[in-house]
Design a protein around this motif. Structure first.
Motif, PDB file in Angstrom:
ATOM      1  N   GLU A   1       1.176  -1.057  -0.143  1.00  0.00           N
ATOM      2  CA  GLU A   1       0.136   0.002   0.091  1.00  0.00           C
ATOM      3  C   GLU A   1       0.876   1.095  -0.161  1.00  0.00           C
ATOM      4  OE1 GLU A   1      -3.505   1.922   2.761  1.00  0.00           O
ATOM      5  OE2 GLU A   1      -2.567   0.194   2.818  1.00  0.00           O
ATOM      6  N   GLY A   2       0.545   2.278  -0.776  1.00  0.00           N
ATOM      7  CA  GLY A   2       1.616   3.765  -0.738  1.00  0.00           C
ATOM      8  C   GLY A   2       2.214   3.714  -1.798  1.00  0.00           C
ATOM      9  N   VAL A   3       2.600   2.411  -2.821  1.00  0.00           N
ATOM     10  CA  VAL A   3       3.384   3.209  -3.302  1.00  0.00           C
ATOM     11  C   VAL A   3       3.244   3.557  -4.355  1.00  0.00           C
ATOM     12  CG1 VAL A   3       5.175   1.421  -5.231  1.00  0.00           C
ATOM     13  CG2 VAL A   3       4.470  -0.090  -2.681  1.00  0.00           C
ATOM     14  N   ASP A   4       3.853   4.424  -4.749  1.00  0.00           N
ATOM     15  CA  ASP A   4       4.007   5.152  -6.041  1.00  0.00           C
ATOM     16  C   ASP A   4       3.938   4.770  -7.284  1.00  0.00           C
ATOM     17  OD1 ASP A   4       4.622   8.209  -7.184  1.00  0.00           O
ATOM     18  OD2 ASP A   4       6.207   7.348  -8.351  1.00  0.00           O
ATOM     19  N   LEU A   5       2.947   5.357  -8.122  1.00  0.00           N
ATOM     20  CA  LEU A   5       2.271   5.087  -9.121  1.00  0.00           C
ATOM     21  C   LEU A   5       3.127   4.188 -10.242  1.00  0.00           C
ATOM     22  CD1 LEU A   5      -0.071   3.853 -11.023  1.00  0.00           C
ATOM     23  CD2 LEU A   5      -0.824   6.414 -11.552  1.00  0.00           C
ATOM     24  N   GLU A   6       3.910   5.651 -10.774  1.00  0.00           N
ATOM     25  CA  GLU A   6       5.040   5.367 -11.741  1.00  0.00           C
ATOM     26  C   GLU A   6       6.496   4.894 -11.051  1.00  0.00           C
ATOM     27  OE1 GLU A   6       7.677   8.832 -13.787  1.00  0.00           O
ATOM     28  OE2 GLU A   6       6.800   9.440 -11.799  1.00  0.00           O
ATOM     29  N   ASP A   7       6.489   4.818  -9.753  1.00  0.00           N
ATOM     30  CA  ASP A   7       7.529   3.269  -9.724  1.00  0.00           C
ATOM     31  C   ASP A   7       7.139   1.629  -9.664  1.00  0.00           C
ATOM     32  OD1 ASP A   7       9.609   5.390  -8.944  1.00  0.00           O
ATOM     33  OD2 ASP A   7       8.735   5.418  -6.506  1.00  0.00           O
ATOM     34  N   ALA A   8       5.921   1.804  -9.233  1.00  0.00           N
ATOM     35  CA  ALA A   8       4.724   0.845  -9.591  1.00  0.00           C
ATOM     36  C   ALA A   8       4.807  -0.088 -11.186  1.00  0.00           C
ATOM     37  CB  ALA A   8       3.632   0.729  -8.983  1.00  0.00           C
ATOM     38  N   LEU A   9       4.462   1.135 -12.205  1.00  0.00           N
ATOM     39  CA  LEU A   9       4.551   1.371 -13.566  1.00  0.00           C
ATOM     40  C   LEU A   9       6.083   1.188 -14.151  1.00  0.00           C
ATOM     41  CD1 LEU A   9       2.586   3.939 -14.520  1.00  0.00           C
ATOM     42  CD2 LEU A   9       1.615   1.736 -14.257  1.00  0.00           C
ATOM     43  N   VAL A  10       7.177   1.478 -13.705  1.00  0.00           N
ATOM     44  CA  VAL A  10       8.790   1.278 -14.296  1.00  0.00           C
ATOM     45  C   VAL A  10       8.932  -0.315 -13.942  1.00  0.00           C
ATOM     46  CG1 VAL A  10      10.535   1.855 -13.269  1.00  0.00           C
ATOM     47  CG2 VAL A  10       9.312   3.575 -14.253  1.00  0.00           C
ATOM     48  N   HIS A  11       8.776  -0.518 -12.527  1.00  0.00           N
ATOM     49  CA  HIS A  11       8.582  -2.277 -12.387  1.00  0.00           C
ATOM     50  C   HIS A  11       7.706  -2.819 -12.877  1.00  0.00           C
ATOM     51  CE1 HIS A  11      10.222  -5.496  -9.832  1.00  0.00           C
ATOM     52  NE2 HIS A  11       9.295  -6.047  -9.863  1.00  0.00           N
ATOM     53  N   LEU A  12       6.177  -2.363 -13.163  1.00  0.00           N
ATOM     54  CA  LEU A  12       6.088  -3.656 -13.693  1.00  0.00           C
ATOM     55  C   LEU A  12       6.410  -4.058 -15.201  1.00  0.00           C
ATOM     56  CD1 LEU A  12       3.443  -5.294 -14.693  1.00  0.00           C
ATOM     57  CD2 LEU A  12       2.289  -3.838 -14.937  1.00  0.00           C
ATOM     58  N   SER A  13       6.592  -2.122 -16.165  1.00  0.00           N
ATOM     59  CA  SER A  13       7.434  -2.288 -17.640  1.00  0.00           C
ATOM     60  C   SER A  13       8.966  -3.423 -17.387  1.00  0.00           C
ATOM     61  CB  SER A  13       7.681  -1.473 -17.538  1.00  0.00           C
ATOM     62  OG  SER A  13       8.503  -1.090 -19.140  1.00  0.00           O
ATOM     63  N   THR A  14       9.489  -3.339 -16.654  1.00  0.00           N
ATOM     64  CA  THR A  14      10.785  -4.389 -16.230  1.00  0.00           C
ATOM     65  C   THR A  14      10.506  -5.790 -16.439  1.00  0.00           C
ATOM     66  OG1 THR A  14      11.691  -2.305 -14.978  1.00  0.00           O
ATOM     67  CG2 THR A  14      12.647  -4.843 -14.653  1.00  0.00           C
ATOM     68  N   LEU A  15       9.137  -5.911 -15.894  1.00  0.00           N
ATOM     69  CA  LEU A  15       8.579  -7.473 -15.410  1.00  0.00           C
ATOM     70  C   LEU A  15       8.574  -7.784 -16.532  1.00  0.00           C
ATOM     71  CD1 LEU A  15       6.899  -7.382 -11.808  1.00  0.00           C
ATOM     72  CD2 LEU A  15       8.951  -8.371 -12.628  1.00  0.00           C
ATOM     73  N   LEU A  16       7.934  -6.934 -17.695  1.00  0.00           N
ATOM     74  CA  LEU A  16       7.638  -7.241 -18.944  1.00  0.00           C
ATOM     75  C   LEU A  16       8.846  -7.158 -19.667  1.00  0.00           C
ATOM     76  CD1 LEU A  16       4.209  -4.644 -19.489  1.00  0.00           C
ATOM     77  CD2 LEU A  16       3.933  -7.312 -19.524  1.00  0.00           C
TER      78      LEU A  16
ATOM     79  N   GLY B   1       0.381   8.968 -19.217  1.00  0.00           N
ATOM     80  CA  GLY B   1      -0.417  10.283 -18.481  1.00  0.00           C
ATOM     81  C   GLY B   1      -0.083  10.751 -17.350  1.00  0.00           C
ATOM     82  N   VAL B   2       0.928   9.825 -16.243  1.00  0.00           N
ATOM     83  CA  VAL B   2       2.193  10.229 -15.393  1.00  0.00           C
ATOM     84  C   VAL B   2       2.899  11.221 -15.854  1.00  0.00           C
ATOM     85  CG1 VAL B   2       3.395   9.224 -13.410  1.00  0.00           C
ATOM     86  CG2 VAL B   2       1.672   8.140 -13.870  1.00  0.00           C
ATOM     87  N   GLU B   3       3.746  11.363 -17.201  1.00  0.00           N
ATOM     88  CA  GLU B   3       4.373  12.239 -17.501  1.00  0.00           C
ATOM     89  C   GLU B   3       3.495  13.627 -17.071  1.00  0.00           C
ATOM     90  OE1 GLU B   3       7.291  11.866 -20.467  1.00  0.00           O
ATOM     91  OE2 GLU B   3       7.951  10.255 -19.436  1.00  0.00           O
ATOM     92  N   MET B   4       2.732  12.790 -18.215  1.00  0.00           N
ATOM     93  CA  MET B   4       1.837  14.877 -17.882  1.00  0.00           C
ATOM     94  C   MET B   4       1.274  15.100 -17.348  1.00  0.00           C
ATOM     95  SD  MET B   4       0.030  13.270 -21.902  1.00  0.00           S
ATOM     96  CE  MET B   4      -1.275  15.534 -22.195  1.00  0.00           C
ATOM     97  N   GLN B   5       0.712  14.392 -16.160  1.00  0.00           N
ATOM     98  CA  GLN B   5       0.676  14.900 -14.969  1.00  0.00           C
ATOM     99  C   GLN B   5       1.475  16.102 -14.461  1.00  0.00           C
ATOM    100  OE1 GLN B   5      -1.503  11.781 -12.625  1.00  0.00           O
ATOM    101  NE2 GLN B   5      -4.053  12.516 -13.472  1.00  0.00           N
ATOM    102  N   GLN B   6       3.022  15.989 -14.159  1.00  0.00           N
ATOM    103  CA  GLN B   6       4.094  15.902 -13.662  1.00  0.00           C
ATOM    104  C   GLN B   6       4.403  17.289 -15.024  1.00  0.00           C
ATOM    105  OE1 GLN B   6       6.528  13.051 -13.556  1.00  0.00           O
ATOM    106  NE2 GLN B   6       5.812  11.734 -11.552  1.00  0.00           N
ATOM    107  N   VAL B   7       3.610  17.273 -15.502  1.00  0.00           N
ATOM    108  CA  VAL B   7       4.187  19.059 -16.323  1.00  0.00           C
ATOM    109  C   VAL B   7       3.402  20.089 -16.342  1.00  0.00           C
ATOM    110  CG1 VAL B   7       6.628  17.402 -17.126  1.00  0.00           C
ATOM    111  CG2 VAL B   7       4.567  17.835 -18.747  1.00  0.00           C
ATOM    112  N   ALA B   8       2.301  19.285 -15.828  1.00  0.00           N
ATOM    113  CA  ALA B   8       0.919  19.822 -16.665  1.00  0.00           C
ATOM    114  C   ALA B   8       0.927  21.242 -15.994  1.00  0.00           C
ATOM    115  CB  ALA B   8      -0.685  19.357 -16.698  1.00  0.00           C
ATOM    116  N   PRO B   9       0.965  22.477 -16.021  1.00  0.00           N
ATOM    117  CA  PRO B   9       0.774  23.304 -15.020  1.00  0.00           C
ATOM    118  C   PRO B   9      -0.913  23.750 -14.113  1.00  0.00           C
ATOM    119  CG  PRO B   9       0.012  24.306 -17.848  1.00  0.00           C
ATOM    120  CD  PRO B   9       0.385  23.150 -17.694  1.00  0.00           C
TER     121      PRO B   9
END
Length: 73
Positions: free
Chosen positions: A6-21, A63-71
């Motif tokens: 619980e509480g794992v950062d979404l981007e970190d989880a997705l990067v890890h999932l990408s590595t597993l894939l 989508g995560v990346e766009m949210q981070q750079v969106a004003p």
């Protein structure tokens, strides 16, 4: 055993999932090289599923990346 905390950062989880894939793709590719007939067909279907999962992960990361750079308004 793998567990999602619980509480794992979404981007970190997705990067890890990408590595597993990536590992799953490599394993599946090698198995397809060695397989024949019905087994090879099943592995090809698995490859398509992996492609779909990869596309979802990439879209979510975008989508995560766009949210981070969106004003912030």
């Amino acid at each position: 055993m793998f567990a999602v905390r619980e509480g794992v950062d979404l981007e970190d989880a997705l990067v890890h999932l990408s590595t597993l894939l990536k590992g799953a793709f490599a394993t599946n590719l090698k198995a397809m090289e060695l397989a024949t007939g019905t087994c090879q067909d099943l592995l090809m279907a698995n490859d398509h599923g992996l492609d779909a999962a990869k596309a979802v992960v990439e879209a979510l990361l975008d989508g995560v990346e766009m949210q981070q750079v969106a004003p912030v308004l």
